[in-house]
Structure formats: C-alpha cells, structure tokens
Scaffold this motif. Sequence first.
Motif, mmCIF file in Angstrom:
data_model
loop_
_atom_site.group_PDB
_atom_site.id
_atom_site.type_symbol
_atom_site.label_atom_id
_atom_site.label_comp_id
_atom_site.label_asym_id
_atom_site.label_seq_id
_atom_site.Cartn_x
_atom_site.Cartn_y
_atom_site.Cartn_z
ATOM 1 N N LEU A 20 51.335 39.052 38.031
ATOM 2 C CA LEU A 20 50.574 37.936 37.452
ATOM 3 C C LEU A 20 51.277 37.394 36.202
ATOM 4 C CD1 LEU A 20 47.058 39.466 38.080
ATOM 5 C CD2 LEU A 20 47.813 37.231 38.943
ATOM 6 N N THR A 30 36.281 40.989 43.595
ATOM 7 C CA THR A 30 35.292 40.884 42.511
ATOM 8 C C THR A 30 33.941 41.264 43.126
ATOM 9 O OG1 THR A 30 34.276 38.665 42.648
ATOM 10 C CG2 THR A 30 36.523 38.774 41.732
ATOM 11 N N GLY A 35 38.986 36.800 44.904
ATOM 12 C CA GLY A 35 39.595 35.665 44.219
ATOM 13 C C GLY A 35 41.090 35.610 44.464
ATOM 14 N N ALA A 37 44.106 34.971 42.310
ATOM 15 C CA ALA A 37 44.297 34.901 40.864
ATOM 16 C C ALA A 37 45.709 34.515 40.451
ATOM 17 C CB ALA A 37 43.938 36.255 40.243
ATOM 18 N N ASN A 39 47.858 33.661 36.383
ATOM 19 C CA ASN A 39 47.770 33.545 34.932
ATOM 20 C C ASN A 39 47.215 32.163 34.570
ATOM 21 O OD1 ASN A 39 48.239 33.221 32.223
ATOM 22 N ND2 ASN A 39 50.464 33.587 32.341
ATOM 23 N N ALA A 40 46.036 32.139 33.942
ATOM 24 C CA ALA A 40 45.373 30.858 33.647
ATOM 25 C C ALA A 40 46.127 30.030 32.613
ATOM 26 C CB ALA A 40 43.946 31.115 33.156
ATOM 27 N N ILE A 49 48.245 28.120 43.152
ATOM 28 C CA ILE A 49 46.929 28.417 43.736
ATOM 29 C C ILE A 49 46.495 27.254 44.621
ATOM 30 C CG2 ILE A 49 44.466 28.642 43.250
ATOM 31 C CD1 ILE A 49 45.081 30.161 40.742
ATOM 32 N N HIS A 64 38.779 33.784 34.383
ATOM 33 C CA HIS A 64 38.150 35.104 34.360
ATOM 34 C C HIS A 64 38.674 35.946 33.192
ATOM 35 C CE1 HIS A 64 37.596 33.619 38.419
ATOM 36 N NE2 HIS A 64 36.696 34.547 38.652
ATOM 37 N N THR A 126 38.415 44.303 39.061
ATOM 38 C CA THR A 126 38.774 42.985 38.501
ATOM 39 C C THR A 126 39.075 43.129 37.018
ATOM 40 O OG1 THR A 126 36.813 42.280 39.753
ATOM 41 C CG2 THR A 126 38.160 40.549 38.773
ATOM 42 N N ILE A 130 42.657 42.188 35.153
ATOM 43 C CA ILE A 130 42.770 41.213 34.055
ATOM 44 C C ILE A 130 43.387 41.890 32.829
ATOM 45 C CG2 ILE A 130 41.509 39.654 32.491
ATOM 46 C CD1 ILE A 130 39.304 39.520 34.737
ATOM 47 N N LEU A 137 42.610 35.103 33.818
ATOM 48 C CA LEU A 137 43.096 34.723 35.148
ATOM 49 C C LEU A 137 42.275 33.582 35.735
ATOM 50 C CD1 LEU A 137 43.661 38.272 36.729
ATOM 51 C CD2 LEU A 137 45.342 36.808 35.526
ATOM 52 N N ALA A 139 40.984 31.890 38.946
ATOM 53 C CA ALA A 139 40.830 32.376 40.320
ATOM 54 C C ALA A 139 39.717 31.665 41.061
ATOM 55 C CB ALA A 139 40.568 33.879 40.330
#
Length: 340
Positions: A20, A30, A35, A37, A39-40, A49, A64, A126, A130, A137, A139
């Motif tokens: 990630l 989850t 999800g 996922a 890296n946000a 995604i 998340h 989950t 994270i 994350l 997702a």
Amino acid sequence: MKTNVLLPTKENIQQAGEALRNGELVGVPTETVYGLAANALDPAAVKNIFRAKGRPGDNPLIVHISDIAQIEEFELVSEIPEKAKMLMQAYWPGPLTIIMKKGSVPDEVTAGLDTVAVRFPSHPVTQRIITAAQRPLAAPSANTSGKPSPTSAMHVLHDMDGKIPYIIDGGSCEVGVESTVITVAGETPVLLRPGGITHEQLEAVIGHVDISDAVIHKLKDGETAASPGMKYKHYAPCARIILIKSDDNGYINYVNAHSADSTAALCYDEDAEKLNVKTYCFGAKFDFDAQANRIFDVLRKIDEDGVENVYGRCPDTTGKALAVYNRLIRAAGFEVISLA
Ligand code: TXA
Ligand code: MG
C-alpha cells in the motif's frame, strides 16, 4: 499480475502495508464488505482503484482510519462538527461513515467535492492493515462497479483476479452490507446510505436526521444525488429481479402462478417450503441482521446459477431492513409490483 490470497498473519499484514505504501492496491476485509484499498494520500494509487473497478470518476471514495487521531494527523477534514464527535463517540469503530468538510485530501478521492467521507472500521484485520500502511486508506467496495458488493475473499478474487497483487482473507463479513453514510457537512444531518447503523440509532444520538430521497426512490432524469453513488444502477446481478410488495400469501400465490423454467424466488426462509420454484432465501422475515448478512452472497449465487427471472420479497423499511431494501430495489432496477 498474479493475485495472491493471503491469511492475515503478521508477516502478510506487513507485506500488505508495504504494498500500500508503494502505491499498490490490496483487497481488505472489513466488518461490512471487502474493500479495494489504496493509500488515500497518493493520487496515482487512488486512480488505479477507479481503473480496477471500472468506477465512474465522479463517485468519491471513503477514507478509512484506524485511530480517530489520524483525522487531525493527516488533516483529513477542515473541522469536526459537534454532531460528528457525538456519532464517533457512539458508533466508532463500526459501520458508520461520516461526511465532513474536507481538509487536504486529494481531489481524486473526493471526486472534486468539498467534503470527504471518513470511516473507522471495527474489523481488527482492517485496523491492523491501516496501521501497517501508516496512512489512511481510500477504499470502495472491492467489486467490479455495478456488481453486488463482495462479502468474502473469494468474491473479491472473482472480480479482481489478475488486477491486484494481494487480497487479505479475513473470512466472511459480519454486517454484510456497506456502512451507513451520513453527512454532517450541512445544516441538517442527512442519511445518504442506510447500513449497519440504523436511522433510529443515529437519531438517538444527534436528534433529527433527514433521509435522502435517493435512499428509497429512483432519481428522476437530471436530478443530482447528494451521494453520487446512489445515482448508479448498483448491486445488479445479471438476472432480472422484480420485487413483489405483498403479504406472505399474496407473494407465494403470485410466484407459484408465475413459475416457469429459469424462474426463481428470492424469499424469506419461511417461504421456501411453500414455493414451486427454485428458492434463494435471504434470512427469516424478522431477522434483519441475517438478511443484511446474506443478501449480497445470495445475489451472487443467483448469477452463478444463471437464473433469468427472480421474484423477490420486498423487504421491510424499518431498522436494519432499510439497508436491505435500499440494496434490493437497486438490484431490481426499481421494478416493484404492489399487490394491494
Ligand atoms: O462499508 C463500506 O462503506 C465499504 C467498506 C469497504 O468500507 N466501502 C464502500 O465504499 O461501500 P463505496 O465506494 O462502495 O461507497 C461509498 C459511498 C458511495 O455511494 C459514494 O458516492 C459515497 O459513499 N460518498 C463518498 N464520499 C462522499 C462525499 N464526499 N459526499 C457524498 N457521498 C460520498
Ligand atoms: Mg460500492
């Protein structure tokens, strides 16, 4: 790319965290659904995604976290309203997503909106993933866009095989439908998607909560959805599903009168023995937890079996059943027959 399904051992979770951090996608369990996922905080990873799911770019993702302090640490929101704090206190970690005014989250995550959706899942795996990633994350559910959400690692493999390096297998999802989505970014809180935390539970903590029209009704052409995800035909199996709104006998008589090859019933457990067609039960009539837990799995089975026509029971709209109703009317493309 080979997709590896891994058990949630310490080593495998570290490996997922590293992937990630390197911008790769990982299928994660989850308590609601699996999800997909990334890296946000990495716009390129987030774009992948959308590619892997075939998801329209205007449908924002949920961020998340595994600790409430991460909201401030990563400046996810510009402020946390009082009602958001009350909801976090009552229902986090758990199946509740809270929409607030956004902080410094990439536009790819929020689809250009000025708000961001944040969720703190309760599933221990989950949380560990994270934490291992050391980042929040992004997702969505790990299904191909438009298909029923995945509630097992095998469902994720079915949709994502060859597209992602890892799926962490955390067993089947307890809640079975996606998280409840509420926005507290405006004057009045609005329920945008019903899920594991009910409308009644939200109101018990913060008082009145509006229910978005899109939860129950089909949007008219040109109407904009407060939650972009609600405008798409979602959760659609290949079969044509028609919901029958009726009492027990009315439903059973209707289905038996319309039985034919490749017709099946999506019914309560109690109905099965009275029906002359193949049955797919999604729980006992008043067991809303079981219905939520089973609905997506049953929709996937209907597809696997190649059933063409399905007459479904129209779920209740109170408590957790509202979440089941919301998913099923979408699976049915809003086709409902009301027997007075
Ligand atoms: O339980 C869940 O929420 C799962 C698991 C993986 O956490 N995730 C999930 O994500 O269901 P997704 O992407 O399938 O659904 C997110 C929903 C969409 O309907 C999207 O439009 C809405 O949340 N959403 C996300 N950000 C939003 C925002 N800023 N404003 C309004 N709606 C938003
Ligand atoms: Mg989804």
